[in-house]
Design a protein around this motif. Structure first.
Motif, PDB file in Angstrom:
ATOM      1  N   ILE A 138       0.847  -1.187   0.000  1.00  0.00           N
ATOM      2  CA  ILE A 138       0.000   0.000   0.000  1.00  0.00           C
ATOM      3  C   ILE A 138       0.887   1.243   0.000  1.00  0.00           C
ATOM      4  CG2 ILE A 138      -1.774  -1.255   1.299  1.00  0.00           C
ATOM      5  CD1 ILE A 138      -0.994   0.562   3.725  1.00  0.00           C
ATOM      6  N   HIS A 139       0.255   2.415  -0.046  1.00  0.00           N
ATOM      7  CA  HIS A 139       1.027   3.666  -0.010  1.00  0.00           C
ATOM      8  C   HIS A 139       0.340   4.661   0.923  1.00  0.00           C
ATOM      9  CE1 HIS A 139      -1.909   3.907  -3.330  1.00  0.00           C
ATOM     10  NE2 HIS A 139      -2.071   5.174  -2.949  1.00  0.00           N
ATOM     11  N   THR A 140       1.156   5.493   1.539  1.00  0.00           N
ATOM     12  CA  THR A 140       0.654   6.559   2.399  1.00  0.00           C
ATOM     13  C   THR A 140       1.405   7.845   2.070  1.00  0.00           C
ATOM     14  OG1 THR A 140       2.251   6.073   4.166  1.00  0.00           O
ATOM     15  CG2 THR A 140       0.103   4.980   4.291  1.00  0.00           C
ATOM     16  N   PRO A 141       0.809   9.005   2.319  1.00  0.00           N
ATOM     17  CA  PRO A 141       1.502  10.256   2.032  1.00  0.00           C
ATOM     18  C   PRO A 141       2.718  10.435   2.929  1.00  0.00           C
ATOM     19  CG  PRO A 141      -0.497  10.673   3.276  1.00  0.00           C
ATOM     20  CD  PRO A 141      -0.532   9.234   2.893  1.00  0.00           C
ATOM     21  N   LEU A 142       3.763  11.017   2.378  1.00  0.00           N
ATOM     22  CA  LEU A 142       4.982  11.373   3.095  1.00  0.00           C
ATOM     23  C   LEU A 142       5.845  10.160   3.454  1.00  0.00           C
ATOM     24  CD1 LEU A 142       3.362  14.038   5.440  1.00  0.00           C
ATOM     25  CD2 LEU A 142       4.452  14.418   3.240  1.00  0.00           C
ATOM     26  N   GLY A 143       5.495   9.001   2.909  1.00  0.00           N
ATOM     27  CA  GLY A 143       6.268   7.795   3.195  1.00  0.00           C
ATOM     28  C   GLY A 143       6.895   7.189   1.955  1.00  0.00           C
ATOM     29  N   ALA A 144       7.144   8.002   0.941  1.00  0.00           N
ATOM     30  CA  ALA A 144       7.575   7.464  -0.349  1.00  0.00           C
ATOM     31  C   ALA A 144       8.844   6.627  -0.257  1.00  0.00           C
ATOM     32  CB  ALA A 144       7.788   8.610  -1.347  1.00  0.00           C
ATOM     33  N   TRP A 145       9.849   7.114   0.466  1.00  0.00           N
ATOM     34  CA  TRP A 145      11.114   6.385   0.496  1.00  0.00           C
ATOM     35  C   TRP A 145      10.992   5.102   1.306  1.00  0.00           C
ATOM     36  CZ3 TRP A 145      14.121   7.473  -3.211  1.00  0.00           C
ATOM     37  CH2 TRP A 145      14.197   8.776  -3.706  1.00  0.00           C
ATOM     38  N   ARG A 242       3.923 -15.753   1.580  1.00  0.00           N
ATOM     39  CA  ARG A 242       3.655 -14.497   2.279  1.00  0.00           C
ATOM     40  C   ARG A 242       2.749 -14.721   3.475  1.00  0.00           C
ATOM     41  NH1 ARG A 242       4.822 -12.650  -2.609  1.00  0.00           N
ATOM     42  NH2 ARG A 242       5.761 -10.571  -2.778  1.00  0.00           N
ATOM     43  N   TYR A 243       3.021 -13.946   4.529  1.00  0.00           N
ATOM     44  CA  TYR A 243       2.177 -13.931   5.719  1.00  0.00           C
ATOM     45  C   TYR A 243       1.899 -12.473   6.069  1.00  0.00           C
ATOM     46  CZ  TYR A 243       3.679 -18.816   6.445  1.00  0.00           C
ATOM     47  OH  TYR A 243       3.937 -20.156   6.297  1.00  0.00           O
ATOM     48  N   ALA A 244       0.675 -12.030   5.897  1.00  0.00           N
ATOM     49  CA  ALA A 244       0.264 -10.672   6.283  1.00  0.00           C
ATOM     50  C   ALA A 244      -0.370 -10.766   7.672  1.00  0.00           C
ATOM     51  CB  ALA A 244      -0.721 -10.100   5.281  1.00  0.00           C
ATOM     52  N   VAL A 245       0.279 -10.179   8.661  1.00  0.00           N
ATOM     53  CA  VAL A 245      -0.179 -10.313  10.046  1.00  0.00           C
ATOM     54  C   VAL A 245       0.013  -9.002  10.796  1.00  0.00           C
ATOM     55  CG1 VAL A 245       0.132 -12.804  10.339  1.00  0.00           C
ATOM     56  CG2 VAL A 245       2.089 -11.291  10.619  1.00  0.00           C
ATOM     57  N   GLY A 246      -0.765  -8.828  11.856  1.00  0.00           N
ATOM     58  CA  GLY A 246      -0.670  -7.615  12.658  1.00  0.00           C
ATOM     59  C   GLY A 246      -1.776  -6.648  12.323  1.00  0.00           C
ATOM     60  N   PHE A 247      -1.946  -5.647  13.171  1.00  0.00           N
ATOM     61  CA  PHE A 247      -3.071  -4.722  13.050  1.00  0.00           C
ATOM     62  C   PHE A 247      -3.163  -4.110  11.657  1.00  0.00           C
ATOM     63  CE2 PHE A 247      -4.687  -0.349  13.228  1.00  0.00           C
ATOM     64  CZ  PHE A 247      -5.999  -0.623  13.590  1.00  0.00           C
ATOM     65  N   GLY A 248      -4.296  -4.317  11.021  1.00  0.00           N
ATOM     66  CA  GLY A 248      -4.588  -3.662   9.753  1.00  0.00           C
ATOM     67  C   GLY A 248      -4.012  -4.308   8.513  1.00  0.00           C
ATOM     68  N   ALA A 249      -3.121  -5.282   8.645  1.00  0.00           N
ATOM     69  CA  ALA A 249      -2.391  -5.792   7.480  1.00  0.00           C
ATOM     70  C   ALA A 249      -3.325  -6.395   6.432  1.00  0.00           C
ATOM     71  CB  ALA A 249      -1.340  -6.809   7.909  1.00  0.00           C
ATOM     72  N   PHE A 254      -6.226  -5.888   1.356  1.00  0.00           N
ATOM     73  CA  PHE A 254      -7.453  -6.221   0.631  1.00  0.00           C
ATOM     74  C   PHE A 254      -8.078  -4.969   0.021  1.00  0.00           C
ATOM     75  CE2 PHE A 254     -12.127  -6.486   0.695  1.00  0.00           C
ATOM     76  CZ  PHE A 254     -12.310  -7.502  -0.230  1.00  0.00           C
ATOM     77  N   LEU A 255      -8.138  -3.890   0.798  1.00  0.00           N
ATOM     78  CA  LEU A 255      -8.714  -2.648   0.286  1.00  0.00           C
ATOM     79  C   LEU A 255      -7.910  -2.106  -0.892  1.00  0.00           C
ATOM     80  CD1 LEU A 255      -9.786  -0.699   3.503  1.00  0.00           C
ATOM     81  CD2 LEU A 255     -11.285  -1.543   1.681  1.00  0.00           C
ATOM     82  N   PHE A 264      -8.567   4.687  -3.143  1.00  0.00           N
ATOM     83  CA  PHE A 264      -7.677   4.347  -2.033  1.00  0.00           C
ATOM     84  C   PHE A 264      -6.984   5.592  -1.501  1.00  0.00           C
ATOM     85  CE2 PHE A 264      -3.787   2.783  -0.010  1.00  0.00           C
ATOM     86  CZ  PHE A 264      -4.320   1.804   0.827  1.00  0.00           C
ATOM     87  N   ASP A 265      -6.581   6.493  -2.390  1.00  0.00           N
ATOM     88  CA  ASP A 265      -5.994   7.764  -1.962  1.00  0.00           C
ATOM     89  C   ASP A 265      -6.935   8.492  -1.000  1.00  0.00           C
ATOM     90  OD1 ASP A 265      -3.885   7.236  -3.643  1.00  0.00           O
ATOM     91  OD2 ASP A 265      -4.380   8.783  -5.112  1.00  0.00           O
ATOM     92  N   SER A 266      -8.197   8.578  -1.373  1.00  0.00           N
ATOM     93  CA  SER A 266      -9.187   9.277  -0.548  1.00  0.00           C
ATOM     94  C   SER A 266      -9.357   8.591   0.799  1.00  0.00           C
ATOM     95  CB  SER A 266     -10.538   9.343  -1.271  1.00  0.00           C
ATOM     96  OG  SER A 266     -10.434  10.120  -2.444  1.00  0.00           O
TER      97      SER A 266
END
Length: 279
Positions: A138-145, A242-249, A254-255, A264-266
């Motif tokens: 996924i992507h979030t603002p200000l976390g590009a690197w 792959r194992y996606a685990v932990g809060f929100g993973a 999926f979203l 998704f940006d919104s």
């Protein structure tokens, strides 16, 4: 020499520390590696071997791997966990910091893979576990690197899996969600340093607030969850890729698959309290 040998990087706290303890409990001979050995006294007290290792220093990594080979004869499991989050607007983050993020989160782990693989190939067995993140999907603002490093490690893991599977070696990706470690505090501090003033201040302050809020901290999963998942993967005859685990993973990944890019940006802006316009 029947005991399997595991190297865990970034073992001075959080996921790495919990994983070292988990693998020790499962009967592995564990080598815990980090820059700050003073923070691994509890691991040493638990019978875990301590290594001073800097994943940005090739000589340090070579020496650490050689020490394991000399003492234990080989490496059966490599856990690439060392990493950190460096947040800031693409326009604001100095390229030296961007390169440092890739050195720690990507190139250090890949170099250890290069050093460990010859020994795994000789035995035609072994497991490489790369700790990426839901941030590799996924992507979030200000976390590009930061996201860039995790996307890169996901891709490298996929290519590597195809290369080494015929040699009897497994490659496993762990994609943690929100985990209660030092990560959020470090990422928030980096973000304050780079983008808390100027054109991106509004976004930065909103993201910092979301990262360090008490409500967010309470939602985080414990590092032991990731350690237990790694233990499960290593105990499986044929581990998942792959194992996606932990809060929100799982829901976040999926979203991302379900929603369009703009939808998704919104969603991410709303979730992080970022206004669509202005600062």
């Amino acid at each position: 020499m029947n005991t399997k040998v595991a190297l865990v990087t970034g073992a001075s706290s959080g996921i790495g520390e919990a994983t070292a303890l988990k693998l020790k409990a499962l009967g592995y001979t564990v080598y815990a590696a980090a820059r700050r050995v003073d923070r691994m006294r509890a691991l040493a007290g638990a019978g875990i071997n301590i290594l001073a290792m800097d994943v940005t220093d090739d000589a340090s990594m070579q020496a650490g791997v050689q020490e394991i080979i000399d003492k234990s004869g080989g490496i059966d499991v490599l856990i690439n966990n060392a990493g950190y989050g460096s947040y800031g607007a693409v326009e604001d983050v100095p390229l030296d910091e961007a390169r440092a993020q890739f050195e720690v989160n990507v190139f250090g782990g890949v170099r250890l893979i290069q050093l460990a693989l010859p020994h795994m190939r000789k035995r035609r067995s072994g497991t490489i576990v790369n700790i990426t993140s839901m941030g590799g999907k996924i992507h979030t603002p200000l976390g590009a690197w930061y996201h860039g490093t995790k996307f890169a490690l996901e891709a490298i893991s996929d290519c590597l899996r195809l290369e080494v599977q015929p040699l009897g070696i497994h490659v496993v990706v762990i994609e943690p969600g929100g985990i209660n470690t030092e990560w959020a505090g470090i990422a928030a501090e980096k973000l304050r340093e780079t983008s808390s003033e100027g054109a991106y201040a509004g976004q930065a302050n909103a993201v910092v607030k979301a990262m360090v809020s008490e409500a967010n901290r309470k939602r985080m999963s414990p590092p032991d969850l990731i350690a237990d998942t790694i233990g499960k993967a290593l105990s499986a005859r044929r581990p998942k890729t792959r194992y996606a685990v932990g809060f929100g993973a799982k829901p976040m990944i999926f979203l991302r698959r379900l929603l369009s890019d703009r939808a998704f940006d919104s969603f991410i802006r709303m979730a992080m309290g970022i206004p669509r316009k202005g600062v």
